[in-house]
Scaffold this active site. Sequence first.
Site, mmCIF file in Angstrom:
data_model
loop_
_atom_site.group_PDB
_atom_site.id
_atom_site.type_symbol
_atom_site.label_atom_id
_atom_site.label_comp_id
_atom_site.label_asym_id
_atom_site.label_seq_id
_atom_site.Cartn_x
_atom_site.Cartn_y
_atom_site.Cartn_z
ATOM 1 N N ASP A 34 0.835 -1.197 0.000
ATOM 2 C CA ASP A 34 0.000 0.000 0.000
ATOM 3 C C ASP A 34 0.874 1.252 0.000
ATOM 4 O OD1 ASP A 34 -2.641 -1.192 0.179
ATOM 5 O OD2 ASP A 34 -2.059 -1.829 2.189
ATOM 6 N N ASP A 172 -9.790 -6.698 -0.688
ATOM 7 C CA ASP A 172 -8.861 -6.094 0.267
ATOM 8 C C ASP A 172 -9.617 -5.364 1.374
ATOM 9 O OD1 ASP A 172 -6.750 -4.894 1.561
ATOM 10 O OD2 ASP A 172 -6.317 -3.457 -0.033
#
Length: 219
Positions: A34, A172
């Site tokens: 991320d 996710d």
Amino acid sequence: MYHIAPTMLCADLFKMRESMELLDKLGIDWFHIDVMDGNFVPNFAFGTDFLRQMTTVGKSPFYLHLMAARPEEYVDLFAELGVEYYCFHYECTQNPFRLCQQIKKQGMKAAAALNPATPVQFLRDLIPYLDAVTLMSVEPGFSGQRFMEFTYQRIKELRALADGFKLLIEVDGGIDIEIAKKCIDAGCDVVVGGYFTLFQKGKSIEKNYETFRQAVRNR
């Protein structure tokens, strides 16, 4: 074959090298990385210098989940770092087709992420240009949030739209073992492992991974 992608945002930052080396040995499918700019999402994570160090350690593919405005400006940078998947947020670009072409020109695979409130139908015409889609099952920006139950229906809708195309669907956010099973049954290919699975405090990554892997593949 179903895939497990550890999100390194949930790993112990002080033990990142050890965690990545261990995950490589365990046979993960890719590292979910991320990158957050504090603009598109209210958080910051994994600057380019830190990511450059990560790519020198990790041997498995890197799936870059870019939660940042102006994703077209960073394609060359992350291609240089050796990222395999470049995942931009659909909400962040006005030219997704051009961006996919830009990504593939640099030798990466193109992926798009959708926030929970963004209709899956928006990707209908873009799917032929994509290798993967990440469906957010929480609001992006922070780990540890609760999974949004309507995500199962979104997975089914996307799988129907992608019929006939080789598209990986990743989910996710807020995933535990039981949720992972339901996501796979709904049609997803990749589940992201975080605080509720691979990086549970007080338990080893090895034990968590094996428990998660067996549950997902032998559900």
